[in-house]
Design a protein around this motif. Sequence first.
Motif, PDB file in Angstrom:
ATOM      1  N   MET A   1       0.633  -1.819   0.282  1.00  0.00           N
ATOM      2  CA  MET A   1       0.142  -0.190  -0.293  1.00  0.00           C
ATOM      3  C   MET A   1       1.140   1.476  -0.206  1.00  0.00           C
ATOM      4  N   SER A   2       0.109   2.549  -0.562  1.00  0.00           N
ATOM      5  CA  SER A   2       1.857   3.472  -0.928  1.00  0.00           C
ATOM      6  C   SER A   2       0.936   4.455  -0.129  1.00  0.00           C
ATOM      7  N   ARG A   3       1.715   5.131   0.383  1.00  0.00           N
ATOM      8  CA  ARG A   3       1.527   5.957   1.514  1.00  0.00           C
ATOM      9  C   ARG A   3       1.739   7.570   1.145  1.00  0.00           C
ATOM     10  N   ASN A   4       1.827   8.683   1.824  1.00  0.00           N
ATOM     11  CA  ASN A   4       2.415  10.257   1.268  1.00  0.00           C
ATOM     12  C   ASN A   4       2.937  10.419   2.300  1.00  0.00           C
ATOM     13  N   TYR A   5       4.161  10.506   2.506  1.00  0.00           N
ATOM     14  CA  TYR A   5       5.100  11.088   3.800  1.00  0.00           C
ATOM     15  C   TYR A   5       5.335  12.794   3.027  1.00  0.00           C
ATOM     16  N   GLU A   6       6.205  13.053   4.018  1.00  0.00           N
ATOM     17  CA  GLU A   6       6.774  14.153   4.402  1.00  0.00           C
ATOM     18  C   GLU A   6       8.107  14.696   5.209  1.00  0.00           C
ATOM     19  N   MET A   7       9.019  14.583   4.740  1.00  0.00           N
ATOM     20  CA  MET A   7      10.515  14.592   5.218  1.00  0.00           C
ATOM     21  C   MET A   7      10.765  16.187   5.266  1.00  0.00           C
ATOM     22  N   MET A   8      11.275  17.322   5.776  1.00  0.00           N
ATOM     23  CA  MET A   8      11.939  18.166   6.341  1.00  0.00           C
ATOM     24  C   MET A   8      13.243  17.888   6.975  1.00  0.00           C
ATOM     25  N   TYR A   9      14.654  18.240   6.665  1.00  0.00           N
ATOM     26  CA  TYR A   9      16.168  18.009   7.479  1.00  0.00           C
ATOM     27  C   TYR A   9      17.063  19.066   7.259  1.00  0.00           C
ATOM     28  N   ILE A  10      17.747  19.497   8.043  1.00  0.00           N
ATOM     29  CA  ILE A  10      18.046  20.713   8.086  1.00  0.00           C
ATOM     30  C   ILE A  10      19.942  20.830   7.933  1.00  0.00           C
ATOM     31  N   LEU A  11      19.983  21.113   7.095  1.00  0.00           N
ATOM     32  CA  LEU A  11      21.990  21.173   6.376  1.00  0.00           C
ATOM     33  C   LEU A  11      23.062  22.106   6.946  1.00  0.00           C
ATOM     34  N   ARG A  12      23.782  21.699   7.216  1.00  0.00           N
ATOM     35  CA  ARG A  12      24.771  22.955   7.995  1.00  0.00           C
ATOM     36  C   ARG A  12      24.780  23.818   7.164  1.00  0.00           C
ATOM     37  N   PRO A  13      24.472  25.287   7.395  1.00  0.00           N
ATOM     38  CA  PRO A  13      24.753  26.575   7.049  1.00  0.00           C
ATOM     39  C   PRO A  13      25.855  26.450   5.816  1.00  0.00           C
ATOM     40  N   ASP A  14      27.451  26.070   6.461  1.00  0.00           N
ATOM     41  CA  ASP A  14      28.563  26.374   6.022  1.00  0.00           C
ATOM     42  C   ASP A  14      28.692  25.766   4.500  1.00  0.00           C
ATOM     43  N   LEU A  15      27.643  24.485   4.177  1.00  0.00           N
ATOM     44  CA  LEU A  15      27.684  23.728   2.743  1.00  0.00           C
ATOM     45  C   LEU A  15      27.758  25.094   1.367  1.00  0.00           C
ATOM     46  N   SER A  16      28.864  24.336   0.148  1.00  0.00           N
ATOM     47  CA  SER A  16      28.452  25.098  -0.397  1.00  0.00           C
ATOM     48  C   SER A  16      27.247  24.694  -1.547  1.00  0.00           C
ATOM     49  N   GLU A  17      27.053  25.766  -2.447  1.00  0.00           N
ATOM     50  CA  GLU A  17      25.516  25.204  -3.025  1.00  0.00           C
ATOM     51  C   GLU A  17      25.671  23.911  -3.684  1.00  0.00           C
ATOM     52  N   ASP A  18      27.089  23.536  -4.389  1.00  0.00           N
ATOM     53  CA  ASP A  18      27.159  22.251  -4.658  1.00  0.00           C
ATOM     54  C   ASP A  18      27.564  20.488  -3.927  1.00  0.00           C
ATOM     55  N   GLN A  19      28.005  21.497  -2.387  1.00  0.00           N
ATOM     56  CA  GLN A  19      27.735  20.387  -1.449  1.00  0.00           C
ATOM     57  C   GLN A  19      25.749  20.292  -1.096  1.00  0.00           C
ATOM     58  N   VAL A  20      25.498  21.106  -1.249  1.00  0.00           N
ATOM     59  CA  VAL A  20      24.310  21.389  -0.872  1.00  0.00           C
ATOM     60  C   VAL A  20      22.526  20.191  -1.948  1.00  0.00           C
ATOM     61  N   SER A  21      23.237  20.445  -3.304  1.00  0.00           N
ATOM     62  CA  SER A  21      22.493  20.005  -4.147  1.00  0.00           C
ATOM     63  C   SER A  21      23.390  18.498  -4.064  1.00  0.00           C
ATOM     64  N   ALA A  22      24.707  18.481  -4.083  1.00  0.00           N
ATOM     65  CA  ALA A  22      24.489  16.547  -3.996  1.00  0.00           C
ATOM     66  C   ALA A  22      24.279  16.260  -2.478  1.00  0.00           C
ATOM     67  N   ALA A  23      23.802  16.453  -1.763  1.00  0.00           N
ATOM     68  CA  ALA A  23      23.088  16.144  -0.586  1.00  0.00           C
ATOM     69  C   ALA A  23      21.697  15.950  -0.493  1.00  0.00           C
ATOM     70  N   VAL A  24      20.706  16.690  -1.350  1.00  0.00           N
ATOM     71  CA  VAL A  24      19.843  16.622  -1.843  1.00  0.00           C
ATOM     72  C   VAL A  24      19.522  15.620  -2.930  1.00  0.00           C
ATOM     73  N   THR A  25      20.574  15.353  -3.435  1.00  0.00           N
ATOM     74  CA  THR A  25      20.614  14.113  -4.727  1.00  0.00           C
ATOM     75  C   THR A  25      21.129  13.023  -4.190  1.00  0.00           C
ATOM     76  N   LYS A  26      21.850  12.557  -3.264  1.00  0.00           N
ATOM     77  CA  LYS A  26      21.975  10.959  -2.191  1.00  0.00           C
ATOM     78  C   LYS A  26      21.033  11.300  -2.063  1.00  0.00           C
TER      79      LYS A  26
END
Length: 110
Positions: A1-26
């Motif tokens: 059975m498929s259900r809908n989920y919501e997830m919020m996470y907070i990354l460190r503020p000292d990450l670069s834009e490339d590191q943020v996009s890499a984490a989101v992709t990961k």
Amino acid sequence: MSRNYEMMYILRPDLSEDQVSAAVTKYQDLLTEYGATEITNDVWGRRRLAYPIQKFNDGIYVLVHYSGDGKQVAAVERMMRLSEDVLRFLSLKQEIPAVAEAAEPVAAEA
């Protein structure tokens, strides 16, 4: 059975834009690997935290909506717990999809 989920996470503020996009992709790839579908990521950007976490006053907020059978939650939360880049995370099971709730027209009573 498929259900809908919501997830919020907070990354460190000292990450670069490339590191943020890499984490989101990961984490998106991890969700896909465990069978999640309809994944949407919304990077809110840098926001002020309510209280300091690990001596950081700001964090990069990311909101994720996805559908799945529930086995994705434990796997993704385990990876986030082990990551030094994630300050906090929270996963919620939604009773009704947020998109469908907003799309329903309100019927006026005569």
